[in-house]
Design a protein around this motif. Structure first.
Motif, short mmCIF file in Angstrom:
data_model
loop_
_atom_site.label_atom_id
_atom_site.label_comp_id
_atom_site.label_asym_id
_atom_site.label_seq_id
_atom_site.Cartn_x
_atom_site.Cartn_y
_atom_site.Cartn_z
N LEU A 77 0.82 -1.21 0.00
CA LEU A 77 0.00 0.00 0.00
C LEU A 77 0.86 1.26 0.00
O LEU A 77 0.49 2.28 -0.57
CB LEU A 77 -0.89 -0.02 1.25
CG LEU A 77 -2.15 0.83 1.24
CD1 LEU A 77 -3.13 0.32 0.20
CD2 LEU A 77 -2.81 0.79 2.61
N TYR A 78 2.03 1.16 0.67
CA TYR A 78 2.90 2.33 0.79
C TYR A 78 3.99 2.34 -0.28
O TYR A 78 4.73 3.30 -0.39
CB TYR A 78 3.59 2.35 2.17
CG TYR A 78 2.68 2.07 3.34
CD1 TYR A 78 1.79 3.04 3.80
CD2 TYR A 78 2.70 0.84 3.99
CE1 TYR A 78 0.96 2.80 4.87
CE2 TYR A 78 1.86 0.58 5.06
CZ TYR A 78 1.00 1.56 5.50
OH TYR A 78 0.18 1.30 6.57
N ASP A 79 4.12 1.23 -1.04
CA ASP A 79 5.24 1.11 -1.97
C ASP A 79 4.89 1.55 -3.39
O ASP A 79 3.76 1.97 -3.65
CB ASP A 79 5.73 -0.35 -1.98
CG ASP A 79 7.02 -0.51 -1.19
OD1 ASP A 79 7.86 0.41 -1.29
OD2 ASP A 79 7.17 -1.53 -0.50
N LYS A 80 5.87 1.41 -4.29
CA LYS A 80 5.72 1.86 -5.68
C LYS A 80 4.74 0.97 -6.45
O LYS A 80 4.61 -0.22 -6.17
CB LYS A 80 7.08 1.81 -6.39
CG LYS A 80 8.20 2.51 -5.66
CD LYS A 80 8.22 3.98 -5.95
CE LYS A 80 9.44 4.64 -5.34
NZ LYS A 80 9.53 4.52 -3.88
N LEU A 81 4.11 1.57 -7.45
CA LEU A 81 3.12 0.86 -8.27
C LEU A 81 3.77 -0.30 -9.03
O LEU A 81 3.14 -1.34 -9.26
CB LEU A 81 2.46 1.85 -9.24
CG LEU A 81 1.36 1.28 -10.13
CD1 LEU A 81 0.15 0.89 -9.30
CD2 LEU A 81 0.96 2.30 -11.19
N LEU A 82 5.03 -0.11 -9.42
CA LEU A 82 5.74 -1.14 -10.19
C LEU A 82 5.79 -2.48 -9.44
O LEU A 82 5.66 -3.55 -10.04
CB LEU A 82 7.16 -0.67 -10.52
CG LEU A 82 8.01 -1.62 -11.38
CD1 LEU A 82 7.41 -1.76 -12.78
CD2 LEU A 82 9.44 -1.15 -11.47
N LEU A 83 5.95 -2.39 -8.11
CA LEU A 83 6.01 -3.60 -7.29
C LEU A 83 4.65 -4.30 -7.29
O LEU A 83 4.56 -5.53 -7.33
CB LEU A 83 6.45 -3.27 -5.87
CG LEU A 83 7.82 -2.63 -5.72
CD1 LEU A 83 8.12 -2.29 -4.27
CD2 LEU A 83 8.91 -3.53 -6.28
N THR A 84 3.58 -3.50 -7.25
CA THR A 84 2.23 -4.07 -7.31
C THR A 84 2.05 -4.78 -8.66
O THR A 84 1.47 -5.87 -8.72
CB THR A 84 1.17 -2.96 -7.16
OG1 THR A 84 1.48 -2.20 -6.00
CG2 THR A 84 -0.23 -3.52 -7.04
N ALA A 86 4.45 -6.04 -10.57
CA ALA A 86 5.31 -7.23 -10.61
C ALA A 86 4.62 -8.42 -9.95
O ALA A 86 4.59 -9.53 -10.47
CB ALA A 86 6.64 -6.94 -9.93
N PHE A 87 4.02 -8.16 -8.80
CA PHE A 87 3.35 -9.23 -8.06
C PHE A 87 1.98 -9.55 -8.69
O PHE A 87 1.60 -10.70 -8.82
CB PHE A 87 3.17 -8.82 -6.60
CG PHE A 87 2.57 -9.88 -5.74
CD1 PHE A 87 3.29 -11.03 -5.43
CD2 PHE A 87 1.30 -9.75 -5.22
CE1 PHE A 87 2.74 -12.02 -4.64
CE2 PHE A 87 0.75 -10.73 -4.42
CZ PHE A 87 1.47 -11.87 -4.13
N GLY A 88 1.29 -8.48 -9.10
CA GLY A 88 -0.05 -8.63 -9.68
C GLY A 88 -0.05 -9.48 -10.94
O GLY A 88 -0.99 -10.24 -11.18
N THR A 89 1.02 -9.37 -11.74
CA THR A 89 1.10 -10.17 -12.97
C THR A 89 1.12 -11.65 -12.63
O THR A 89 0.38 -12.45 -13.23
CB THR A 89 2.38 -9.78 -13.77
OG1 THR A 89 2.39 -8.37 -13.93
CG2 THR A 89 2.42 -10.46 -15.11
N GLY A 90 1.97 -12.02 -11.67
CA GLY A 90 2.04 -13.42 -11.24
C GLY A 90 0.72 -13.89 -10.67
O GLY A 90 0.25 -14.99 -10.98
N MET A 91 0.09 -13.03 -9.87
CA MET A 91 -1.21 -13.37 -9.26
C MET A 91 -2.27 -13.58 -10.34
O MET A 91 -3.07 -14.51 -10.27
CB MET A 91 -1.66 -12.23 -8.34
CG MET A 91 -1.28 -12.38 -6.90
SD MET A 91 -1.89 -13.89 -6.19
CE MET A 91 -3.64 -13.66 -6.37
#
Lengths: 118, 201
Positions: A77-84, A86-91
């Motif tokens: 929630l507090y981190d960069k969108l890119l990390l979301t 990166a994880f969201g693609t796998g999810m």
């Protein structure tokens, strides 16, 4: 370097400490909430309600726990969108695989005799 | 350019930087999602194809599994506190919380070993039927992830006593270990509902 020499980052000064203290209260509330939800889930499966209703509630509670841990404990929630992303693609791929396999494979469209003959 | 303007520019640049280790960990977790996604899918599909092959409600102990879930959730809470302590530079608090995480992780592993031993004793092995194969494969892989996490944190705990911990580097390293631990927790959240609870509806 001894423990006495250990110093946090210069930016991790007063403002950082305040924000970490705020997070502490969020973490405590979240931990209590997650524990309570687990208790509710355990009780729910023994209640004589409609199966679809119980299944839907369990799914919603599980989804909430899943998202809450990722958002707050994992700091997404507090981190960069890119990390979301990166994880969201796998999810998204994992969820897509699950839905595709679940809808493609059923007793009606699988040759059960061929499988069990092994 | 004034000093303030330069500082402001530096701050703006810093806000765009993502630590490489952190990005790699998130990418790894994304790929691990696919890995566990296929394991859980395989288990559920075989349950759909052979619903009569085995009745797990006779073996599963929801109380024990709920306790394991609670333990893992609380370990996640302590891990979040450990990361927070490291960001604040409080090494003692970090050590205390990490010890708690290690302790809870070991309790979880103990519960899993007890559960597996109980199942094997009752006749459910890896080769008994499709349920046994997919169940042990999935929960065993998760258990291995937990064991790796515990080992990682034990190493980190002892490393914190060497006096070599650098404030910036170590905060990122602890955060990465924390991400891994939380991921193990969210995988269990899914397994708990999709594999254990659903069987009792």
């Amino acid at each position: 370097m001894s423990e006495a020499d250990y110093h946090p980052l210069p930016i991790a000064a007063e403002s950082n400490k305040n924000s970490e203290t705020e997070k502490y209260h969020t973490f405590v509330n979240l931990a209590l909430g997650l524990a309570a939800i687990t208790g509710v889930e355990l009780v729910l499966v023994y209640l004589p309600f409609n199966e679809i209703f119980i299944f839907s509630v369990l799914l919603s509670l599980s989804l909430f726990k899943f998202v809450a841990v990722i958002a707050w404990f994992m700091h997404l929630l507090y981190d960069k969108l890119l990390l979301t992303l990166a994880f969201g693609t796998g999810m998204a791929i994992a969820t897509g695989t699950f839905i595709a396999l679940g809808s493609l494979i059923s007793r009606s469209n699988v040759d059960m005799d061929a499988i069990t003959s092994f | 350019m004034s000093e303030n303007a330069t500082a402001h520019q530096d701050d703006g640049h810093a806000s765009l930087i993502i630590d490489n280790k952190k990005l790699l960990m998130w990418l790894f977790l994304g790929s691990d999602c696919m890995f566990f996604g296929t394991l859980i899918s395989t288990h559920l599909i075989y349950r759909k194809l052979y619903p009569e092959s085995f009745d797990p409600t006779t073996l599963f102990s929801l109380e024990l599994t709920s306790f394991s879930t609670f333990i893992l959730l609380m370990s996640s809470f302590l891990m979040a506190l450990a990361v927070s302590a490291m960001h604040k530079g409080e090494l003692k608090s970090f050590r205390r919380n990490v010890l708690g995480v290690i302790f809870f992780g070991l309790i979880f592993l103990g519960c899993q070993v007890y559960e597996f031993a109980h199942f094997v004793h009752a006749g459910l092995t890896l080769s008994t039927n499709t349920f046994g194969s997919t169940f042990y494969m999935m929960t065993g892989t998760h258990g291995v992830h937990v064991a790796i996490g515990v080992f990682w944190l034990i190493c980190m705990y002892f490393y914190s006593h060497t006096g070599k911990m650098d404030a910036h580097e170590s905060a990122v390293d602890v955060e990465i270990a924390g991400l891994y631990w939380h991921f193990v927790d969210i995988v269990w959240i899914v397994i708990f509902t999709a594999v254990y609870l659903i069987e009792f509806i």
